[in-house]
Design a protein around this motif. Structure first.
Motif, mmCIF file in Angstrom:
data_model
loop_
_atom_site.group_PDB
_atom_site.id
_atom_site.type_symbol
_atom_site.label_atom_id
_atom_site.label_comp_id
_atom_site.label_asym_id
_atom_site.label_seq_id
_atom_site.Cartn_x
_atom_site.Cartn_y
_atom_site.Cartn_z
ATOM 1 N N LEU A 1 -2.598 -4.390 5.169
ATOM 2 C CA LEU A 1 -2.529 -5.773 4.684
ATOM 3 C C LEU A 1 -3.736 -6.126 3.820
ATOM 4 C CD1 LEU A 1 -1.105 -7.581 7.832
ATOM 5 C CD2 LEU A 1 -0.014 -7.374 5.583
ATOM 6 N N ALA A 2 -4.890 -5.604 4.173
ATOM 7 C CA ALA A 2 -6.100 -5.888 3.389
ATOM 8 C C ALA A 2 -6.007 -5.301 1.980
ATOM 9 C CB ALA A 2 -7.329 -5.326 4.103
ATOM 10 N N ASN A 3 -5.276 -4.207 1.829
ATOM 11 C CA ASN A 3 -5.159 -3.543 0.535
ATOM 12 C C ASN A 3 -3.843 -3.837 -0.184
ATOM 13 O OD1 ASN A 3 -7.590 -1.712 0.215
ATOM 14 N ND2 ASN A 3 -6.928 -1.237 2.293
ATOM 15 N N ALA A 4 -3.054 -4.754 0.353
ATOM 16 C CA ALA A 4 -1.701 -5.006 -0.158
ATOM 17 C C ALA A 4 -1.673 -5.402 -1.629
ATOM 18 C CB ALA A 4 -1.012 -6.064 0.683
ATOM 19 N N ASN A 5 -2.607 -6.155 -2.097
ATOM 20 C CA ASN A 5 -2.592 -6.621 -3.486
ATOM 21 C C ASN A 5 -3.594 -5.886 -4.374
ATOM 22 O OD1 ASN A 5 -0.550 -8.579 -3.067
ATOM 23 N ND2 ASN A 5 -2.058 -9.929 -2.120
ATOM 24 N N ALA A 6 -4.105 -4.786 -3.891
ATOM 25 C CA ALA A 6 -5.082 -4.022 -4.670
ATOM 26 C C ALA A 6 -4.405 -3.371 -5.875
ATOM 27 C CB ALA A 6 -5.722 -2.945 -3.795
ATOM 28 N N VAL A 7 -5.104 -3.340 -6.985
ATOM 29 C CA VAL A 7 -4.592 -2.679 -8.191
ATOM 30 C C VAL A 7 -5.593 -1.630 -8.655
ATOM 31 C CG1 VAL A 7 -3.194 -4.617 -8.990
ATOM 32 C CG2 VAL A 7 -5.555 -4.446 -9.718
ATOM 33 N N THR A 8 -5.066 -0.653 -9.370
ATOM 34 C CA THR A 8 -5.898 0.424 -9.893
ATOM 35 C C THR A 8 -5.318 0.878 -11.227
ATOM 36 O OG1 THR A 8 -6.918 2.542 -9.339
ATOM 37 C CG2 THR A 8 -4.634 2.222 -8.662
ATOM 38 N N GLY A 9 -6.019 1.746 -11.908
ATOM 39 C CA GLY A 9 -5.608 2.177 -13.237
ATOM 40 C C GLY A 9 -4.702 3.389 -13.279
ATOM 41 N N SER A 10 -4.376 3.987 -12.105
ATOM 42 C CA SER A 10 -3.478 5.147 -12.120
ATOM 43 C C SER A 10 -2.602 5.143 -10.870
ATOM 44 C CB SER A 10 -4.267 6.444 -12.190
ATOM 45 O OG SER A 10 -4.919 6.699 -10.974
ATOM 46 N N GLU A 11 -1.449 5.760 -11.002
ATOM 47 C CA GLU A 11 -0.525 5.840 -9.867
ATOM 48 C C GLU A 11 -1.121 6.682 -8.742
ATOM 49 O OE1 GLU A 11 4.105 7.054 -8.859
ATOM 50 O OE2 GLU A 11 3.262 7.588 -10.800
ATOM 51 N N ALA A 12 -1.813 7.738 -9.093
ATOM 52 C CA ALA A 12 -2.379 8.642 -8.093
ATOM 53 C C ALA A 12 -3.439 7.967 -7.222
ATOM 54 C CB ALA A 12 -2.975 9.862 -8.775
ATOM 55 N N SER A 13 -4.182 7.039 -7.781
ATOM 56 C CA SER A 13 -5.251 6.405 -7.006
ATOM 57 C C SER A 13 -4.817 5.102 -6.339
ATOM 58 C CB SER A 13 -6.463 6.153 -7.897
ATOM 59 O OG SER A 13 -6.139 5.233 -8.925
ATOM 60 N N ALA A 14 -3.562 4.696 -6.513
ATOM 61 C CA ALA A 14 -3.072 3.456 -5.902
ATOM 62 C C ALA A 14 -2.997 3.615 -4.378
ATOM 63 C CB ALA A 14 -1.705 3.097 -6.465
ATOM 64 N N TYR A 15 -3.305 2.547 -3.693
ATOM 65 C CA TYR A 15 -3.280 2.555 -2.225
ATOM 66 C C TYR A 15 -1.842 2.670 -1.733
ATOM 67 C CZ TYR A 15 -4.123 1.229 2.599
ATOM 68 O OH TYR A 15 -4.182 1.233 3.967
ATOM 69 N N ARG A 16 -1.646 3.470 -0.698
ATOM 70 C CA ARG A 16 -0.346 3.604 -0.042
ATOM 71 C C ARG A 16 -0.530 3.302 1.440
ATOM 72 N NH1 ARG A 16 -0.338 6.841 -4.383
ATOM 73 N NH2 ARG A 16 1.596 7.280 -5.489
ATOM 74 N N SER A 17 0.445 2.622 2.018
ATOM 75 C CA SER A 17 0.323 2.221 3.418
ATOM 76 C C SER A 17 0.236 3.435 4.344
ATOM 77 C CB SER A 17 1.492 1.321 3.826
ATOM 78 O OG SER A 17 2.707 2.020 3.727
ATOM 79 N N MET A 18 -0.388 3.219 5.488
ATOM 80 C CA MET A 18 -0.576 4.280 6.483
ATOM 81 C C MET A 18 0.123 3.880 7.779
ATOM 82 S SD MET A 18 -4.625 5.089 5.913
ATOM 83 C CE MET A 18 -5.089 3.422 6.348
ATOM 84 N N LYS A 19 0.593 4.885 8.501
ATOM 85 C CA LYS A 19 1.244 4.663 9.794
ATOM 86 C C LYS A 19 0.784 5.740 10.772
ATOM 87 C CE LYS A 19 4.193 1.439 8.487
ATOM 88 N NZ LYS A 19 3.515 0.217 8.331
ATOM 89 N N PRO A 20 0.362 5.338 11.974
ATOM 90 C CA PRO A 20 0.009 6.349 12.969
ATOM 91 C C PRO A 20 1.270 6.992 13.552
ATOM 92 C CG PRO A 20 -0.265 4.159 13.895
ATOM 93 C CD PRO A 20 0.105 3.990 12.452
ATOM 94 N N VAL A 21 1.164 8.259 13.890
ATOM 95 C CA VAL A 21 2.249 8.988 14.547
ATOM 96 C C VAL A 21 1.749 9.329 15.950
ATOM 97 C CG1 VAL A 21 3.687 11.063 14.497
ATOM 98 C CG2 VAL A 21 3.055 9.915 12.361
ATOM 99 N N PHE A 22 2.544 8.970 16.937
ATOM 100 C CA PHE A 22 2.143 9.168 18.331
ATOM 101 C C PHE A 22 2.819 10.405 18.912
ATOM 102 C CE2 PHE A 22 2.106 4.484 17.702
ATOM 103 C CZ PHE A 22 0.740 4.321 17.773
ATOM 104 N N ARG A 23 2.208 10.930 19.971
ATOM 105 C CA ARG A 23 2.817 12.027 20.717
ATOM 106 C C ARG A 23 2.663 11.726 22.206
ATOM 107 N NH1 ARG A 23 -1.356 15.178 22.696
ATOM 108 N NH2 ARG A 23 -3.279 15.030 21.495
ATOM 109 N N THR A 24 3.586 12.255 22.980
ATOM 110 C CA THR A 24 3.561 12.076 24.426
ATOM 111 C C THR A 24 2.582 13.065 25.046
ATOM 112 O OG1 THR A 24 5.867 11.402 24.376
ATOM 113 C CG2 THR A 24 4.985 12.068 26.505
ATOM 114 N N VAL A 25 1.782 12.584 25.980
ATOM 115 C CA VAL A 25 0.837 13.429 26.710
ATOM 116 C C VAL A 25 1.267 13.415 28.173
ATOM 117 C CG1 VAL A 25 -1.562 13.738 27.406
ATOM 118 C CG2 VAL A 25 -1.029 12.857 25.125
#
Length: 130
Positions: free
Chosen positions: A25-49
């Protein structure tokens, strides 16, 4: 693992989930000069222990980056614009992130309630012997 270990680990996992959502959410409106450096959302992946006695809890396995494509906007006057006058906006769905934040906070709250109930039951059990 005790009930406190299981709930504590679940709360830690939800905290990681909440932190990644906040970062998105903090980076939602961030802009940059290239597609490669644009921010992409992250999601944690969980595993059962599993423990040796049939108990299970959760751990964060990894944090994945979204494959969603950043949005290209033509803004030649923008200081970060590339040679074509385009800027790239972060690939973050703010509505989805807000839903994720609400769900995460409720799951964290559920684990807090489990701990409070367990503590209350233990104290009531101790009072029976008095």
């Amino acid at each position: 693992m005790s009930l406190f270990d299981i709930s504590g680990r679940a709360m830690q996992a939800q905290l990681v989930r909440l932190n990644t959502t906040a970062s998105n959410l903090a980076n939602a409106n961030a802009v940059t000069g290239s597609e490669a450096s644009a921010y992409r959302s992250m999601k944690p992946v969980f595993r059962t222990v599993m423990d040796g006695q049939g108990g299970a809890t959760v751990a964060v396995d990894r944090i994945d980056t979204s494959t969603m494509t950043p949005t290209k906007r033509h803004e030649p006057g923008h200081p970060l614009a590339d040679g074509n006058g385009d800027v790239w906006e972060a690939a973050v769905d703010q509505t989805q992130e807000m839903v994720e934040m609400i769900e995460t906070s409720r799951q964290y709250q559920n684990n807090v309630q489990v701990l409070q109930t367990a503590k209350s039951l233990m104290l009531d059990t101790l009072r029976i012997g008095q």
